[in-house]
Write an enzyme that holds these catalytic residues in place. Structure first.
Site, PDB file in Angstrom:
ATOM      1  N   ASN A   7     -31.577 -39.542 -29.590  1.00 30.67           N
ATOM      2  CA  ASN A   7     -31.766 -40.847 -28.967  1.00 30.67           C
ATOM      3  C   ASN A   7     -33.262 -41.151 -28.905  1.00 30.67           C
ATOM      4  OD1 ASN A   7     -28.948 -40.824 -28.372  1.00 30.67           O
ATOM      5  ND2 ASN A   7     -29.372 -39.630 -26.545  1.00 30.67           N
ATOM      6  N   GLN A  53     -32.459 -42.503 -24.425  1.00 29.15           N
ATOM      7  CA  GLN A  53     -33.359 -41.357 -24.332  1.00 29.15           C
ATOM      8  C   GLN A  53     -33.818 -41.244 -22.888  1.00 29.15           C
ATOM      9  OE1 GLN A  53     -36.921 -41.468 -26.789  1.00 29.15           O
ATOM     10  NE2 GLN A  53     -37.383 -39.321 -26.376  1.00 29.15           N
ATOM     11  N   HIS A  90     -35.986 -34.487 -29.104  1.00 33.28           N
ATOM     12  CA  HIS A  90     -34.971 -33.440 -29.036  1.00 33.28           C
ATOM     13  C   HIS A  90     -33.727 -33.852 -29.808  1.00 33.28           C
ATOM     14  CE1 HIS A  90     -34.412 -35.989 -25.464  1.00 33.28           C
ATOM     15  NE2 HIS A  90     -33.142 -35.613 -25.423  1.00 33.28           N
ATOM     16  N   HIS A 135     -29.691 -33.078 -30.168  1.00 28.43           N
ATOM     17  CA  HIS A 135     -28.509 -32.518 -29.500  1.00 28.43           C
ATOM     18  C   HIS A 135     -27.526 -31.990 -30.543  1.00 28.43           C
ATOM     19  CE1 HIS A 135     -29.044 -34.474 -25.465  1.00 28.43           C
ATOM     20  NE2 HIS A 135     -29.746 -35.336 -26.189  1.00 28.43           N
ATOM     21  N   ASP A 172     -28.081 -27.007 -23.207  1.00 32.51           N
ATOM     22  CA  ASP A 172     -28.274 -28.185 -22.364  1.00 32.51           C
ATOM     23  C   ASP A 172     -27.625 -27.916 -21.008  1.00 32.51           C
ATOM     24  OD1 ASP A 172     -27.598 -30.836 -21.128  1.00 32.51           O
ATOM     25  OD2 ASP A 172     -28.583 -31.586 -22.930  1.00 32.51           O
ATOM     26  N   ILE A 173     -28.342 -28.205 -19.921  1.00 40.32           N
ATOM     27  CA  ILE A 173     -27.769 -27.928 -18.602  1.00 40.32           C
ATOM     28  C   ILE A 173     -26.570 -28.814 -18.315  1.00 40.32           C
ATOM     29  CG2 ILE A 173     -29.889 -27.002 -17.614  1.00 40.32           C
ATOM     30  CD1 ILE A 173     -30.233 -29.696 -16.137  1.00 40.32           C
TER      31      ILE A 173
END
Length: 142
Positions: free
Chosen positions: A89, A96, A102, A104, A33-34
């Site tokens: 989410n 979200q 996705h 996490h 994740d960035i």
């Protein structure tokens, strides 16, 4: 494979946007994740565009969750976190922000690591009968 041309995750799948790939197979892709809520924060997505858990196909869920333990254990071996949160989410009300399913993986390093989910214990608000009604109400839709 379904794709949404406006979806940032679909663009990552297509290779149009670079990502730091952790894992990839024919059905799923995992990448760093960035935002890195904590060090090692990783996202796992299906390559097929499915907006949320409500629209997630059973076979897609199976493909995703087949690799969950492997990714979690790789994070554990690399960073030795004290714990790990798996978070998904669904919908704006649940925070979200990218409408492509996705999951996490958020490694936990202690209570001051920057990720602070809040859980409120409402056990005193529901009787055993009310919990039974809740369970039956959900069950009737399965």
């Amino acid at each position: 494979m379904k794709r949404d041309e406006n979806c940032i995750f679909c663009k990552i799948v297509a290779g149009d946007i670079p990502a730091s790939i952790v894992y990839e197979d024919g059905n799923v892709i995992a990448f760093a994740d960035i935002g890195q809520v904590t060090k090692g924060h990783t996202l796992l997505i299906p390559k097929d565009h499915q907006p949320n858990v409500y629209e997630l196909q059973e076979d897609t869920a199976s493909q995703l969750f087949r690799v969950v333990p492997n990714i979690a254990n790789a994070i554990k071996k690399e960073f030795n976190p004290a714990g790990l949160n798996l978070v998904n989410n669904n919908g704006e009300a649940a925070s979200q922000s990218v409408f492509h399913y996705h999951l996490h993986f958020i490694p936990r390093y202690g209570t001051e690591d920057g990720f602070q989910p809040t859980w409120q214990d409402n056990s005193s608000k529901y009787s055993a009968e009310e919990l039974q009604q809740i369970a039956q109400g959900i069950n009737q839709h399965l």
